[in-house]
Design a protein around this motif. Sequence first.
Motif, PDB file in Angstrom:
ATOM      1  N   ASP A 109      -3.760  -1.353   1.495  1.00  0.00           N
ATOM      2  CA  ASP A 109      -4.134  -0.223   0.643  1.00  0.00           C
ATOM      3  C   ASP A 109      -3.747   1.061   1.372  1.00  0.00           C
ATOM      4  O   ASP A 109      -3.650   1.082   2.606  1.00  0.00           O
ATOM      5  CB  ASP A 109      -5.640  -0.255   0.386  1.00  0.00           C
ATOM      6  CG  ASP A 109      -6.063   0.806  -0.618  1.00  0.00           C
ATOM      7  OD1 ASP A 109      -6.459   1.909  -0.179  1.00  0.00           O
ATOM      8  OD2 ASP A 109      -5.970   0.543  -1.827  1.00  0.00           O
TER       9      ASP A 109
ATOM     10  N   ALA B 255       3.506   7.952  -2.555  1.00  0.00           N
ATOM     11  CA  ALA B 255       3.637   7.048  -3.696  1.00  0.00           C
ATOM     12  C   ALA B 255       5.059   6.986  -4.236  1.00  0.00           C
ATOM     13  O   ALA B 255       5.553   5.913  -4.596  1.00  0.00           O
ATOM     14  CB  ALA B 255       2.674   7.481  -4.803  1.00  0.00           C
TER      15      ALA B 255
ATOM     16  N   ALA C  74       3.478   1.188  -4.060  1.00  0.00           N
ATOM     17  CA  ALA C  74       2.324   0.423  -4.539  1.00  0.00           C
ATOM     18  C   ALA C  74       2.615  -1.071  -4.529  1.00  0.00           C
ATOM     19  O   ALA C  74       1.764  -1.880  -4.121  1.00  0.00           O
ATOM     20  CB  ALA C  74       1.943   0.879  -5.944  1.00  0.00           C
TER      21      ALA C  74
END
Length: 334
Positions: free
Chosen positions: A32, A42, A23
């Motif tokens: 993004d 992630a 992130a």
Amino acid sequence: MSVVLNAPDDWQHEARAARITTAALLARLGLDAADFPAGVIADPAFPLMVPPHFLGLIRPGDPADPLLLQVLARGEEAWPQPERLTDPLSEADYRAAPGMLQKYRSRALLMASGSCAIHCRYCFRRHTDYGATMLTRARVAEALALIAADPAIDEVILSGGDPLSLPDARLAALVDAIAVIPHITTLRLHSRTLVAIPARVTAALLALLAGTRLRVVIVIHSNHAHELSAAGAAALARLRGAGVMLLNQSVLLARVNDTAETIAAHCRRLFACGVLPYYMHLTDPVAGAAHFDVNESDALRIEAQVRASLPGYLVPRFVREVPGEAAKTPLLAL
């Protein structure tokens, strides 16, 4: 005009700052997860490591940036990948001692460190248990005793991880211990750190490499011309001034450097930095990295185009490492 060297701890600060979340990396670059067809991971088991210097070379807002694609955990890593391996080169078969591999008769490889400045997503050692395989202080004596007892070995290779992740003092102790072995003539270091953190070229490192009786070869790992910044070129120049021979090995990576034009530009940039192209590796079948593969027929076509556009001394050898073979296998022989 004299060159101002970095403070000794600059590179260690960069190394500590390399750990980054998916992130945070995307946020820094104005991107993004939706910018990538398969999304991103992630919290990957193989964590992201991107030093600030290397991060500063990535183009913000560009999901196709060739440097970004090497360090971002894209969703393809989690796809089913039949016949992919956690030890794709069967290195466990070549472990002569804890922390020591011997694949080839005249060379011994020491896993000098379990740390890297940067985590390349295609790394063939991304699943390695370094706690079990790296050369700890307690294991050095056993490995060096084996090397000292075998006069056929004339070159010691420091790998890892990355040997230049070691502090100067610890690296110096290892190099000095190797230099005591009379039949060792050459010390080779394989390092991605010089591209990722050019500040690693400290005054102490230069003094060590210039002062050893061993011939020193450093094989840097760069895949794209954009990785070779002005700071990186200056660091490489300092190493050449210390008498170090500089070679480069690359990996042929889909969407990163899989065109002849990209490779030729990279080879010319390497030469401008005083580095000779050495190997262009085809990817190893490591689990989690199949999306980087370039098939052999395309690789052959690219190699022919590179040969047609560059003088022979700037053409890297296109090879694949095949477990059990006595040397790297040229692409044309596969």
